[in-house]
Design an enzyme around this catalytic site. Structure first.
Site, PDB file in Angstrom:
ATOM      1  N   GLU A   1      38.788  37.674  37.628  1.00  0.00           N
ATOM      2  CA  GLU A   1      37.764  37.311  36.652  1.00  0.00           C
ATOM      3  C   GLU A   1      37.968  35.942  36.021  1.00  0.00           C
ATOM      4  O   GLU A   1      37.825  35.802  34.802  1.00  0.00           O
ATOM      5  CB  GLU A   1      37.720  38.389  35.576  1.00  0.00           C
ATOM      6  CG  GLU A   1      38.996  38.506  34.696  1.00  0.00           C
ATOM      7  CD  GLU A   1      40.077  39.432  35.240  1.00  0.00           C
ATOM      8  OE1 GLU A   1      40.095  39.679  36.457  1.00  0.00           O
ATOM      9  OE2 GLU A   1      40.896  39.908  34.432  1.00  0.00           O
TER      10      GLU A   1
ATOM     11  N   HIS B   1      32.335  44.580  38.093  1.00  0.00           N
ATOM     12  CA  HIS B   1      33.647  44.692  37.450  1.00  0.00           C
ATOM     13  C   HIS B   1      34.121  43.326  36.940  1.00  0.00           C
ATOM     14  O   HIS B   1      34.472  43.177  35.766  1.00  0.00           O
ATOM     15  CB  HIS B   1      34.638  45.285  38.449  1.00  0.00           C
ATOM     16  CG  HIS B   1      36.032  45.422  37.909  1.00  0.00           C
ATOM     17  ND1 HIS B   1      36.522  46.596  37.402  1.00  0.00           N
ATOM     18  CD2 HIS B   1      37.042  44.513  37.792  1.00  0.00           C
ATOM     19  CE1 HIS B   1      37.763  46.411  36.988  1.00  0.00           C
ATOM     20  NE2 HIS B   1      38.109  45.153  37.226  1.00  0.00           N
ATOM     21  N   GLU B   2      34.110  42.337  37.815  1.00  0.00           N
ATOM     22  CA  GLU B   2      34.607  41.013  37.391  1.00  0.00           C
ATOM     23  C   GLU B   2      33.720  40.419  36.305  1.00  0.00           C
ATOM     24  O   GLU B   2      34.209  39.790  35.366  1.00  0.00           O
ATOM     25  CB  GLU B   2      34.726  40.062  38.584  1.00  0.00           C
ATOM     26  CG  GLU B   2      35.597  40.570  39.743  1.00  0.00           C
ATOM     27  CD  GLU B   2      36.941  41.152  39.328  1.00  0.00           C
ATOM     28  OE1 GLU B   2      37.487  40.753  38.282  1.00  0.00           O
ATOM     29  OE2 GLU B   2      37.440  42.039  40.059  1.00  0.00           O
TER      30      GLU B   2
ATOM     31  N   HIS C   1      34.534  41.726  32.885  1.00  0.00           N
ATOM     32  CA  HIS C   1      35.701  41.086  32.272  1.00  0.00           C
ATOM     33  C   HIS C   1      35.306  39.890  31.394  1.00  0.00           C
ATOM     34  O   HIS C   1      36.128  39.434  30.587  1.00  0.00           O
ATOM     35  CB  HIS C   1      36.674  40.600  33.345  1.00  0.00           C
ATOM     36  CG  HIS C   1      37.652  41.628  33.827  1.00  0.00           C
ATOM     37  ND1 HIS C   1      38.483  42.330  32.988  1.00  0.00           N
ATOM     38  CD2 HIS C   1      37.960  42.042  35.089  1.00  0.00           C
ATOM     39  CE1 HIS C   1      39.262  43.137  33.714  1.00  0.00           C
ATOM     40  NE2 HIS C   1      38.954  42.988  34.983  1.00  0.00           N
TER      41      HIS C   1
ATOM     42  N   GLU D   1      41.520  46.474  31.728  1.00  0.00           N
ATOM     43  CA  GLU D   1      40.971  47.116  32.929  1.00  0.00           C
ATOM     44  C   GLU D   1      40.228  48.421  32.633  1.00  0.00           C
ATOM     45  O   GLU D   1      39.266  48.752  33.325  1.00  0.00           O
ATOM     46  CB  GLU D   1      42.078  47.335  33.965  1.00  0.00           C
ATOM     47  CG  GLU D   1      42.721  46.038  34.466  1.00  0.00           C
ATOM     48  CD  GLU D   1      41.749  45.081  35.158  1.00  0.00           C
ATOM     49  OE1 GLU D   1      40.638  45.482  35.528  1.00  0.00           O
ATOM     50  OE2 GLU D   1      42.127  43.898  35.311  1.00  0.00           O
TER      51      GLU D   1
ATOM     52  N   ASP E   1      53.330  43.638  37.274  1.00  0.00           N
ATOM     53  CA  ASP E   1      52.597  44.255  38.392  1.00  0.00           C
ATOM     54  C   ASP E   1      52.845  45.765  38.476  1.00  0.00           C
ATOM     55  O   ASP E   1      52.013  46.497  38.998  1.00  0.00           O
ATOM     56  CB  ASP E   1      53.007  43.626  39.730  1.00  0.00           C
ATOM     57  CG  ASP E   1      52.191  42.378  40.038  1.00  0.00           C
ATOM     58  OD1 ASP E   1      51.613  41.812  39.074  1.00  0.00           O
ATOM     59  OD2 ASP E   1      52.138  41.971  41.202  1.00  0.00           O
TER      60      ASP E   1
ATOM     61  N   TYR F   1      43.189  51.379  34.936  1.00  0.00           N
ATOM     62  CA  TYR F   1      41.761  51.306  35.257  1.00  0.00           C
ATOM     63  C   TYR F   1      41.037  52.614  34.928  1.00  0.00           C
ATOM     64  O   TYR F   1      40.079  52.639  34.160  1.00  0.00           O
ATOM     65  CB  TYR F   1      41.577  51.016  36.752  1.00  0.00           C
ATOM     66  CG  TYR F   1      41.985  49.621  37.161  1.00  0.00           C
ATOM     67  CD1 TYR F   1      43.320  49.301  37.370  1.00  0.00           C
ATOM     68  CD2 TYR F   1      41.040  48.624  37.355  1.00  0.00           C
ATOM     69  CE1 TYR F   1      43.704  48.031  37.759  1.00  0.00           C
ATOM     70  CE2 TYR F   1      41.413  47.336  37.751  1.00  0.00           C
ATOM     71  CZ  TYR F   1      42.742  47.043  37.948  1.00  0.00           C
ATOM     72  OH  TYR F   1      43.110  45.779  38.315  1.00  0.00           O
TER      73      TYR F   1
END
Ligand code: BES
Ligand code: ZN
Length: 626
Positions: A297, A321-322, A325, A344, A399, A407
């Site tokens: 994003e 979705h992006e 953001h 998320e 990560d 999410y």
């Protein structure tokens, strides 16, 4: 009371007492983040970067960016050091604003985090210049040879900053709580074009001598540094609407433009939910196939994988979705990577709302059900502590928190709140939440406080019913989570059962199925012990190995690998060597490595594919295959 509070607690007390929050427009020390970020060496309460000016040259032969970063900062008068994050950068000199050298040191490297660059500050002044070059191995950057692009003539470069990779190409305070405006001048060899997550000041660049062109950009809205992004290559542009357009290599422009034709409408739907889009333009850059994510994003310019180009717009949820953001993530940002679910989870909920507004409730429910099923599957394999919304990342790479918990458990919480009060009350609260926290970075606790003050108020029954503390602190999905179930999936499950029990695939009633229904069928079949004859029948009837929908292909290949179905190996090999999306690569390599049949295949294919993967994907697959 001294206004220069020592330590986060005092700063917090001070802010509370003065009644002022973080103010984006006038950087001052009171805007220092309220919580420490364990993934940054910066000490923002002493000296905090507010603006980055980049002047960089891209050397494609050496695979380095070289030049200078001029950092503007606010400081306490007695601050003696400015601490920046770096990883693998070669620092040539550090200068003050009068170009006088400043003393600096690079501290020893810490795993995941890189090295602190500690600059000795003069008694006064609010700017330093860092002259530096990146390493050819910089994890944020991927340098592609012409052969790795669609056009095959020009090289290509792109960056991926989230979560803590910006420090591998920019020496700055690389924490999502330290928002910075930025400007940049990027010089590249003549035929290439540069794009960034910023306003473009020179669409066609300006001559920089020596066969080079310089491209200039500015971002006046303060963003977390993980959102600073660049790409350079043979990049063409086509407008889609008044404020939308698509950038990609010329050979992909037509297909990308038709796949993305609903973009302008999407912004309209998103604005009805989140309030005005605050970033000016919204363009999408469709990258070469090695891009390690579905989408990223980057403000004003979403980066996207070419695997969304299914040909039938069936994967545009990724763009919803992006785009979402632009509110949850870019406007209101997670303060630390333990608060990643704020980015998320809200975005996934918002994505489903955009999809519902544009394509109807059935489509949105199918997506939400696929997401919920994926969450339940993944949670079964995660350590319970990592199924908490705000996870403990001490000593870990951020990560590790990038699972479907952030999410889909996040989205489940937001949906549960929505259903508890109804959209009439929920939607204004959501819009208010974005406005109250616009251009700031907030913690999970600040979200809880906002929910309590602005939505729950004195409604004790509602507070008990929602039980947000359990959602945030306890593992797993709380019993009171809103249910999601797609009616259109009932029929799919019935057909999956019939097929598993021996029905021929030509007899399955798949008339009019959407791609999401196909995806669900294959996810249902994955644990089923199908025979080679059944797989052959399924593939021959529905040509799954040839589908243009990457989600369906991925789901099919997982079924095939689970059954060690050799005829699918050519399609598997093609998929693993022609795109580099981590979400697709990781499970397939994991599945292969789980059997003596798959291990030699994984090793052979990976040896061939690894040089074409971005560092983000290669790092993940190294851990699986090596
Ligand atoms: N911001 C993420 C991608 C990301 C997360 C990059 C963490 C680095 C670290 C992006 O918005 C995202 O979630 N992309 C998904 C697509 C989405 C539809 C779930 C992806 O890349 O698969
Ligand atoms: Zn996302």
């Amino acid at each position: 009371m001294p206004w220069l509070a020592r330590g986060a607690v005092l700063v917090f007390a001070l802010l509370a007492a003065s009644g002022c929050g973080q103010d984006a427009s006038t950087p001052s020390m009171t805007a220092a983040p309220l919580v420490p970020d364990i993934h940054s060496f910066a000490r923002p309460a002493e000296a905090r970067v507010t603006h980055v000016a980049l002047d960089l040259h891209a050397d494609f032969a050496a695979r380095v960016l070289q030049g200078r970063a001029t950092l503007t900062f606010v400081r306490r008068p007695e601050a003696t050091e400015l601490v920046l994050d770096t990883r693998g950068l070669e620092i040539a000199r550090v200068l003050d604003s009068r170009q006088q050298p400043l003393a600096f040191r690079l501290d020893p490297a810490v795993e995941h985090l890189g090295q602190a660059l500690v600059i000795a500050l003069p008694a006064s002044g609010d700017q330093v210049v860092v002259e530096y070059r990146t390493s050819p191995e910089a994890a944020a950057l991927q340098w592609l040879t012409p052969a790795q692009t669609a056009g095959r003539i020009h090289p290509y470069l792109y960056s991926q900053g989230q979560a803590i990779l910006t420090r591998t190409w920019i020496p700055t305070q690389d924490s999502p709580g330290i928002r910075q405006t930025y400007e940049a001048s990027i010089t590249v060899p003549r035929p290439l074009r540069v794009v960034m997550s910023a306003e473009m000041l020179t669409a066609d660049g300006v001559d920089a001598g020596d066969g080079q062109r310089a491209y200039r950009f500015k971002m006046d809205q303060p963003v977390p540094p993980y959102l600073i992004a660049v790409a350079a290559g043979d990049i063409a542009f086509r407008a889609l609407g008044p404020r939308t357009g698509v950038y990609t290599e010329p050979t992909m422009l037509a297909s990308a433009a038709s796949e993305l034709e609903d973009l302008e409408k999407m912004i309209g739907a998103a604005e009805s939910l989140g309030g005005p889009y605050r970033w000016g333009r919204y363009d999408v850059l469709v990258l070469p196939p090695s891009f390690p994510f579905g989408g990223m994003e980057n403000p004003r310019l979403t980066f996207a994988t070419p695997t969304i180009l299914a040909g039938d717009k069936s994967l545009v949820a990724l763009l919803a979705h992006e785009l979402a953001h632009s509110w949850s993530g870019n406007l209101v940002t997670n303060a630390t990577w333990s608060d990643f679910w704020l980015n998320e989870g809200f975005t996934t909920y918002f994505e489903y709302r955009i999809m519902e507004a544009l394509y109807g409730r059935d489509r949105a429910l199918m997506l939400a059900t696929l997401g919920r099923n994926g969450l339940l599957r993944e949670m079964a394999d995660l350590p319970p502590a990592d199924t908490r919304l705000a996870i403990d990342l001490r000593g870990r790479d951020p990560d590790d928190g990038m699972t479907s918990v952030a999410y889909e458990k996040g989205a489940a919480l937001v949906l549960t709140i929505e259903q508890a009060v109804g959209r009439d009350r929920f939607d204004p609260w959501l819009r208010g939440y974005f406005n109250r926290h616009a251009f700031t970075s907030i913690t999970t606790q600040q979200f809880v406080a906002d929910l309590q003050q602005e939505l729950i108020g004195g409604d004790a029954a509602l507070r008990d019913r929602l039980d947000v503390t359990t959602w945030i602190e306890q593992p797993g999905l709380p019993a009171g989570a809103a249910q999601v179930a797609s009616p259109a999936f009932g029929q799919v499950e019935a057909e999956a059962r019939r097929f598993a029990q021996g029905a021929r695939s030509a007899t399955l009633d798949v008339e009019g199925w959407t791609p999401q229904q196909w995806q669900h069928l294959l996810e249902q079949l994955r644990p089923t012990p199908l025979s080679p004859a059944q797989l052959k029948d399924l593939d021959a009837t529905h040509r799954l190995g040839d589908t243009g929908n990457s989600e369906i292909l991925f789901a099919w290949l997982r079924v095939a690998v689970a059954r060690q179905y050799a005829p699918a190996v050519p399609a598997l090999e093609r998929f693993l060597t022609t795109q580099g999306r981590r979400k697709f690569l990781k499970p397939l390599y994991e599945d292969l490595m789980a059997s003596a049949w798959g291990q030699p295949l994984a090793r052979r294919i990976y040896a061939q594919a690894r040089p074409s993967y971005h560092a983000v994907s290669a790092q993940a697959i190294d851990a699986i295959v090596k």
